[in-house]
Motif scaffolding. Structure first.
Motif, PDB file in Angstrom:
ATOM      1  N   ALA A  49       0.831  -1.205   0.000  1.00 41.65           N
ATOM      2  CA  ALA A  49       0.000   0.000   0.000  1.00 41.65           C
ATOM      3  C   ALA A  49       0.866   1.256   0.000  1.00 41.65           C
ATOM      4  N   ASN A  50       1.940   1.246   0.782  1.00 37.99           N
ATOM      5  CA  ASN A  50       2.847   2.398   0.816  1.00 37.99           C
ATOM      6  C   ASN A  50       3.522   2.608  -0.538  1.00 37.99           C
ATOM      7  N   ALA A  51       3.906   1.499  -1.181  1.00 35.12           N
ATOM      8  CA  ALA A  51       4.540   1.625  -2.493  1.00 35.12           C
ATOM      9  C   ALA A  51       3.577   2.232  -3.509  1.00 35.12           C
ATOM     10  N   LEU A  52       2.315   1.824  -3.452  1.00 32.53           N
ATOM     11  CA  LEU A  52       1.324   2.355  -4.385  1.00 32.53           C
ATOM     12  C   LEU A  52       1.048   3.833  -4.123  1.00 32.53           C
ATOM     13  N   THR A  53       0.879   4.195  -2.849  1.00 34.43           N
ATOM     14  CA  THR A  53       0.587   5.593  -2.537  1.00 34.43           C
ATOM     15  C   THR A  53       1.781   6.490  -2.855  1.00 34.43           C
ATOM     16  N   ASP A  54       2.990   5.956  -2.756  1.00 30.06           N
ATOM     17  CA  ASP A  54       4.165   6.743  -3.139  1.00 30.06           C
ATOM     18  C   ASP A  54       4.111   7.136  -4.619  1.00 30.06           C
ATOM     19  N   TYR A  55       3.438   6.314  -5.417  1.00 25.96           N
ATOM     20  CA  TYR A  55       3.277   6.619  -6.839  1.00 25.96           C
ATOM     21  C   TYR A  55       1.970   7.369  -7.120  1.00 25.96           C
ATOM     22  N   GLY A  56       1.281   7.787  -6.057  1.00 18.59           N
ATOM     23  CA  GLY A  56       0.057   8.549  -6.236  1.00 18.59           C
ATOM     24  C   GLY A  56      -1.185   7.721  -6.455  1.00 18.59           C
ATOM     25  N   ILE A  57      -1.096   6.418  -6.197  1.00 18.12           N
ATOM     26  CA  ILE A  57      -2.239   5.517  -6.386  1.00 18.12           C
ATOM     27  C   ILE A  57      -2.897   5.335  -5.021  1.00 18.12           C
ATOM     28  N   HIS A  58      -3.925   6.104  -4.734  1.00 22.10           N
ATOM     29  CA  HIS A  58      -4.507   6.130  -3.401  1.00 22.10           C
ATOM     30  C   HIS A  58      -5.791   5.317  -3.266  1.00 22.10           C
ATOM     31  N   SER A  59      -6.488   5.077  -4.348  1.00 20.99           N
ATOM     32  CA  SER A  59      -7.766   4.373  -4.267  1.00 20.99           C
ATOM     33  C   SER A  59      -7.746   3.120  -5.132  1.00 20.99           C
ATOM     34  N   VAL A  60      -8.661   2.204  -4.829  1.00 22.40           N
ATOM     35  CA  VAL A  60      -8.764   0.978  -5.614  1.00 22.40           C
ATOM     36  C   VAL A  60      -9.207   1.289  -7.042  1.00 22.40           C
ATOM     37  N   GLY A  61     -10.027   2.331  -7.194  1.00 21.68           N
ATOM     38  CA  GLY A  61     -10.451   2.725  -8.530  1.00 21.68           C
ATOM     39  C   GLY A  61      -9.279   3.157  -9.399  1.00 21.68           C
ATOM     40  N   MET A  62      -8.349   3.905  -8.805  1.00 19.61           N
ATOM     41  CA  MET A  62      -7.157   4.316  -9.537  1.00 19.61           C
ATOM     42  C   MET A  62      -6.304   3.096  -9.894  1.00 19.61           C
ATOM     43  N   LEU A  63      -6.234   2.151  -8.954  1.00 21.86           N
ATOM     44  CA  LEU A  63      -5.457   0.930  -9.193  1.00 21.86           C
ATOM     45  C   LEU A  63      -6.061   0.127 -10.341  1.00 21.86           C
ATOM     46  N   ALA A  64      -7.381   0.017 -10.356  1.00 18.18           N
ATOM     47  CA  ALA A  64      -8.056  -0.758 -11.398  1.00 18.18           C
ATOM     48  C   ALA A  64      -7.910  -0.118 -12.765  1.00 18.18           C
ATOM     49  N   ALA A  65      -7.714   1.205 -12.813  1.00 20.70           N
ATOM     50  CA  ALA A  65      -7.611   1.905 -14.096  1.00 20.70           C
ATOM     51  C   ALA A  65      -6.243   1.757 -14.741  1.00 20.70           C
TER      52      ALA A  65
END
Length: 332
Positions: free
Chosen positions: A132-148
């Motif tokens: 989760a920290n690795a994703l948020t470091d790249y600006g990916i804060h929500s599951v919707g952003m991750l799915a896109a």
């Protein structure tokens, strides 16, 4: 590919934190009355496949979930947190969003995107704090952003296997089946050192504590292990893992301790800085289904009797009240 054929039939159940092992077993029995396809996830969860139960009872899946809650509350005074969804990961994500005192959240196949999109990435089942920290470091804060994002992009951030899993989970995909199992095929205990540890005596004492805890857990579940795995986590992020097959299935302190010490010796540590330890009992089977070697070793028989007495004392007064002298001396 996850099932999306128009029905939410996977129920993920969470019991209250700290629920005793006997009460947890009783909850599993209540769930088995609803569906025979129950997979235990100790110490505090279970997943249930309701597809066959839907045909048998002829009522909606949400009604079966509420029936499980009512029976558990009425018989055991244990309220359950339940997520109902088309897949295991979705149901587990939903159950984690229910109130702490108990409740039900249902996610139908046509609601998957709307349910997942606004959630923070660390709320997605299977995403740990580091990921989760690795994703948020790249600006990916929500599951919707991750799915896109394209799966290849997520794999570059999290790595191959973890990235593929995260991409699938963000889209509601989870191919894992529910496997009927009353208890898991493995059990693990872990310790994280407060600071990097180099002292061999301290590491051995902590390893002994983990082994004693693990053996007691197996005995409380009436299971025995056929193998033991030791995992050493080093300060720089490296990891060493080795598994040893036991000479015979066992849940006794001395047998698991001997195997753990052999594994530690194989690691060949000199001045390695350890960040954590994990000991996992592998290939568990019911104690009654495993043969035990007949022995005429009187001293071993006395040690096993002492072990039983220690179990009774710790069940009454709490874990760690009685244990190996090395641990008690260390605590003092």
């Amino acid at each position: 590919m996850a099932r999306t054929d128009g029905v939410a039939s996977v129920m993920h159940v969470r019991v209250p934190a700290g629920l005793a092992e006997p009460a947890y077993r009783e909850v599993l029995e209540v769930l088995a009355e609803i569906s025979p396809v129950v997979q235990a996830l100790p110490p505090g969860a279970a997943v249930v496949e309701l597809r066959g139960a839907l045909r048998y009872f002829g009522v909606p899946a949400a009604r079966l979930c509420e029936r499980a809650r009512v029976r558990s509350l009425a018989r055991l005074s244990v309220d359950l947190r339940i997520g109902l969804a088309p897949t295991w990961a979705l149901a587990a994500t939903a159950s984690a969003r229910t109130p702490e005192h108990g409740g039900l959240i249902t996610v139908e196949p046509d609601q998957v995107g709307d349910f997942l999109a606004p959630l923070p990435v660390d709320a997605l089942h299977g995403i740990g704090p580091v990921q989760a920290n690795a994703l948020t470091d790249y600006g990916i804060h929500s599951v919707g952003m991750l799915a896109a994002l394209p799966p290849a992009t997520i794999q570059r951030v999290l790595g191959g296997r973890a990235g593929r899993m995260a991409a699938d989970r963000a889209r509601g995909i989870d191919p894992r089946p529910v496997t009927p199992r009353s208890l898991p095929m493995s059990a693990a205990v872990r310790h994280r050192f407060e600071r990097q540890e180099m002292d061999g005596a301290t590491v051995r004492a902590r390893l002994l504590d983990l082994v004693v805890r693990l053996a007691a857990t197996l005995r409380s579940r009436e299971q025995v292990a056929r193998g033991l795995t030791l995992q050493l986590d080093f300060a720089a992020g490296a990891r060493w893992t080795k598994t040893l097959r036991l000479p015979e299935s066992s849940a006794h302190d001395e047998d698991l301790r001997a195997a753990a010490y052999r594994l530690m010796d194989r690691a060949g540590l000199q001045r390695g800085r350890l960040a954590g330890l994990l000991v996992r009992a592998e290939d568990l089977v019911a104690a009654g289904a495993s043969a035990e070697q007949i022995t005429f070793d009187h001293s071993r028989e006395m040690r096993l009797r002492a072990e039983q007495a220690v179990d009774r004392a710790n069940q009454r007064f709490g874990h760690g009240s009685v244990g190996p002298a090395a641990l008690l001396h260390k605590a003092a």
